[in-house]
Design an enzyme around this catalytic site. Structure first.
Site, mmCIF file in Angstrom:
data_model
loop_
_atom_site.group_PDB
_atom_site.id
_atom_site.type_symbol
_atom_site.label_atom_id
_atom_site.label_comp_id
_atom_site.label_asym_id
_atom_site.label_seq_id
_atom_site.Cartn_x
_atom_site.Cartn_y
_atom_site.Cartn_z
ATOM 1 N N ASP A 294 -1.485 3.861 1.131
ATOM 2 C CA ASP A 294 -0.320 3.208 1.722
ATOM 3 C C ASP A 294 -0.114 1.823 1.117
ATOM 4 O O ASP A 294 -1.073 1.116 0.792
ATOM 5 C CB ASP A 294 -0.530 3.092 3.232
ATOM 6 C CG ASP A 294 0.636 2.432 3.938
ATOM 7 O OD1 ASP A 294 1.737 3.015 3.932
ATOM 8 O OD2 ASP A 294 0.452 1.327 4.481
ATOM 9 N N GLU B 117 1.863 5.162 -2.669
ATOM 10 C CA GLU B 117 3.147 4.749 -2.116
ATOM 11 C C GLU B 117 3.431 3.370 -2.705
ATOM 12 O O GLU B 117 2.949 2.358 -2.211
ATOM 13 C CB GLU B 117 3.102 4.684 -0.588
ATOM 14 C CG GLU B 117 4.483 4.455 0.007
ATOM 15 C CD GLU B 117 4.483 3.523 1.218
ATOM 16 O OE1 GLU B 117 5.505 3.490 1.913
ATOM 17 O OE2 GLU B 117 3.493 2.815 1.441
#
EC number: 2.4.1.18
Length: 737
Positions: free
Chosen positions: A399, A452
């Protein structure tokens, strides 16, 4: 003269809770050539009894809670047990050897210990045939570290750990403890402050808001050997990911499904819908529901909200046995400020990055990790390896990679300190991510890593050997943003924004991309996918089916957040289940069926996934018809393949009985998929058999679009006469000459 174990300085340190070497004072100590002595510390006790080789003896009482018992030379830790005030009879923790070794120290302080999850935290084990739990923790600036729990009435002076290295590793074996025992760390800082902390390496925690750590004994018997043996082969296959938040997929009796219930239902659902993987929003332990798991406090622990450690293993095992891979969302970029967890762990910012004027990340008001410290990198690396090794995770989605890579991410000038070259790149984070990817790919072939990453940082998916970060895939945030930006436009304005659809192809093959429609796009006022679509209800559903078809056809792996597959109307909330009752409504049933058929076509069509990161997998046919909003392209499984798929997307609202596309010379063409099918809730248009047109035939036809010649010499190309339904994706099987 007092015996050495009554040395005033040693005793004062022990009693005051500042003794860092209790193992040197307590346990079995040599008193003479012929005699040893058992030395015990029992603060507050008036008497202490010892069972020595089957006989009960009372220990001598000295001052300040020190007790001792002379014994024959050569006695072993197994030969005696101590009676505690609560009636417990247990072996003496300080009689057992310390197992943290030089190799452990070297690897950990270098940042490369690949089994740190078996060496740090609470580790059930046997030493000399005696079962118990080893407690090991890194707290270099602490004066004392104790393990506290029900077993010692949460008294910090009873079980202080021994500092086994100058670099701050502490250890103690507590005999008799078993899985399920609750514990925390009591840490005395350099300034004398007493902190109570959860275990950063804890494998399980009490249900939030509790923060107690729980001992876990991993004894699960896996049944997924066949899956793991074949995993490396599957890595190059189709990838159609269903993104799931465990707590809000389905509820039962007004409660989220637990891990085992979810396993049985979700595995069948994914098979039915032709998803190849599920991606779980973080199931690492976290204190706040509203963080969705992205503010992690237990990097080695599944959240207890939905069941036990073993229950999550059952979930993953079940998914594997149904042929479904499991990807974990993982957050190594920042951690919450909660005082019970890692923040200022030993009285200093041990895990925190401190070189910016403010230690808090401006976006999330969390701490960022200090990747310059090898021990911090090892903590994070160990977490990833733990999930792969112990939990059989098949992929890790990292993330907020951008926030890791840039020192100035979210910060204004003056709020960050440049790197040693004057740049804004976090060089330590770059090295950590390279190490992370290198070790995972070497150690676990077939396990995939996803970034990401929302900027243009180069070489995200290029190998480390070639100077890249080494990820397998990068989330294509630009494609997602541009695509949804286009779909949100009302129909009269779309002709002016068709570049939103065509521009991403300029960089589509610069990385290995995954195309996401993720949870972030259906919350915080952004509306659900169907809520983004313009027009009346019929047009909204048609546009959603078109969107799902567009995603399936585009080059790149696929990810769809739960609910998008049936047209969830409300924005997603982590505090309720999806609106499954919508499947009683015809239009929602249609979208659901359409999604299922698209997914099936995708996984069974190599043209849509094989080599989809290579430019030769894609060839434009036409993107010039901005007025009607039509784009068309071919997808190939290889550059020599004559069997292609022709993907046609009509973003307008008109119906054309005859629409002529420019085309390469063909032998055959047949329709495979039409999202305007009546069965999907469409108008049933677009099913007229396509007609292949030679260049001579094209000249005689009246066209509804500007015909874009494909030949280099500018000559008229072949054509394909199709019926174009409104707001639909058409997919044809084409054999080229």
């Amino acid at each position: 003269m007092d015996p050495f174990f009554l040395n005033t300085q040693h005793v004062e340190l022990l009693v005051s809770g500042k003794q860092s070497s209790p193992q040197d004072l307590l346990g079995i100590v040599s008193e003479s050539l012929n005699q040893d002595r058992i030395v015990l510390f029992r603060p507050g006790a008036k008497t202490v009894f010892v069972e020595l080789q089957g006989k009960i003896q009372q220990a001598e009482s000295h001052h300040s809670g020190i007790f001792s018992l002379p014994v024959t030379k050569g006695i072993s830790p197994q030969d005696y047990r101590v009676y505690h005030q609560n009636g417990l009879l247990a072996h003496d923790p300080y009689a057992f050897p310390l197992l943290w070794g030089e190799i452990d120290s070297f690897l950990f302080h270098e940042g490369t210990h690949q089994h740190i999850y078996d060496r740090m935290g609470a580790i059930p084990c046997e030493i000399g045939g005696v079962p118990g739990v080893r407690f090991v923790i890194w707290a270099p600036h602490a004066q004392r570290v104790s393990v506290v729990g029900d077993f010692n009435c949460w008294h910090g002076l009873v079980n202080p750990l021994h500092k086994v290295s100058d670099q701050g590793v502490w250890e103690l074996f507590v005999p008799g403890l078993t899985a399920g025992s609750c514990y925390k760390w009591e840490i005395v800082t350099a300034s004398g402050q007493v902190l109570i902390k959860s275990d950063p390496y804890g494998k399980f925690f009490g249900s939030p808001p509790q923060s107690v750590s729980v001992v876990v004994d991993d004894r699960y018997e896996w049944g997924d050997k066949e899956w793991l043996d074949e995993r490396s082969k599957k890595a190059e296959g189709p990838m159609n990911i269903y993104e799931v938040h465990v707590g809000s997929w389905r509820w039962q009796e007004e409660q989220p499904l637990n891990y085992r219930e979810l396993a049985d239902q979700l595995s069948l659902y994914c098979k039915q819908m032709h998803y190849t993987h599920v991606e779980l929003l973080p199931v690492t332990e976290h204190p706040l529901n509203e963080s969705w798991g992205y503010q992690t406090t237990g990097y080695y622990a599944p959240t207890s909200r939905y069941g036990s450690f073993e229950d999550l293993q059952y979930f993953i095992d079940t998914m594997h046995q149904h042929g479904i891979g499991v990807i974990l969302d993982w957050v190594p970029g920042h951690f919450p400020v909660d005082s019970f967890a890692m923040s200022n762990f030993d009285g200093t910012p041990l895990y925190e990055y401190t070189r910016n004027p403010s230690p808090l990340h401006p976006h999330w008001h969390t701490y960022t990790f200090d990747y310059a410290k090898p021990e911090v990198c090892n903590f994070l690396l160990g977490s990833a390896l733990f999930w792969i090794d112990k939990m059989h995770i098949d992929g890790i989605r990292v993330d907020a990679v951008s926030s890791m890579l840039y020192l100035d991410y979210g910060r204004n000038p003056g709020e960050w300190i440049p790197n040693r070259y004057g740049g804004r790149e976090n060089l330590d984070a770059v090295r950590f991510l390279q190490q992370f990817n290198t070790i995972i790919h070497e150690k676990y072939p077939g396990v995939l890593t996803f970034a990401e990453e929302s900027t243009t940082f180069p070489k995200i998916t290029v190998s480390v050997e070639e100077g890249g970060l080494g990820f397998d895939y990068k989330w294509n945030m630009g494609w997602m943003h541009d695509t949804l930006h286009y779909f949100e436009k009302d129909f009269p304005y779309r002709p002016y924004h068709q570049s939103d659809l065509t521009f991403p192809q300029w960089y589509a093959f610069s990385e290995r991309f995954l195309l996401p429609f993720s949870h972030d796009e259906v919350v915080h006022g952004k509306r659900s996918l169907i809520g983004k679509m313009p027009g009346d209800a019929w047009r909204q559903f048609a546009q959603l089916r078109l969107l799902l078809g567009y995603q399936i056809c585009q080059p790149g792996k696929k990810l769809l957040f739960m609910g998008g597959e049936f047209g969830q109307g409300r924005e997603w909330s982590p505090n309720r289940e999806l609106d499954w009752d919508l499947l009683d409504i015809h239009y929602h049933q249609g979208v659901h069926l359409c999604s299922q058929k698209l997914n099936s076509l995708y996984v069974n069509s190599p043209q849509l996934w094989k080599g989809d990161h290579l430019p030769q997998s894609f060839r434009w046919i036409d993107f010039s018809d901005t007025r009607n909003g039509v784009v068309a392209y071919l997808r190939f499984a290889s550059d020599e393949d004559k069997e292609a798929l022709l993907c046609v997307h009509h973003f307008g609202v008109n119906h054309f009985l005859h629409y002529i596309l420019p085309m390469l010379p063909m032998k055959s063409c047949s329709l495979l998929m039409n999202t305007d099918d009546l069965a999907f809730g469409g108008s049933g248009k677009g099913f007229r058999n396509p007609k292949m047109l030679t260049p001579e035939m094209v000249r005689k036809e009246k066209t509804s679009s500007e015909l874009a010649p494909l030949d280099d010499d500018g000559s008229v190309a072949w054509g394909l006469d199709i019926e174009m339904p409104p707001s639909a994706t058409l997919i044809f099987s084409v054999t080229l000459q």
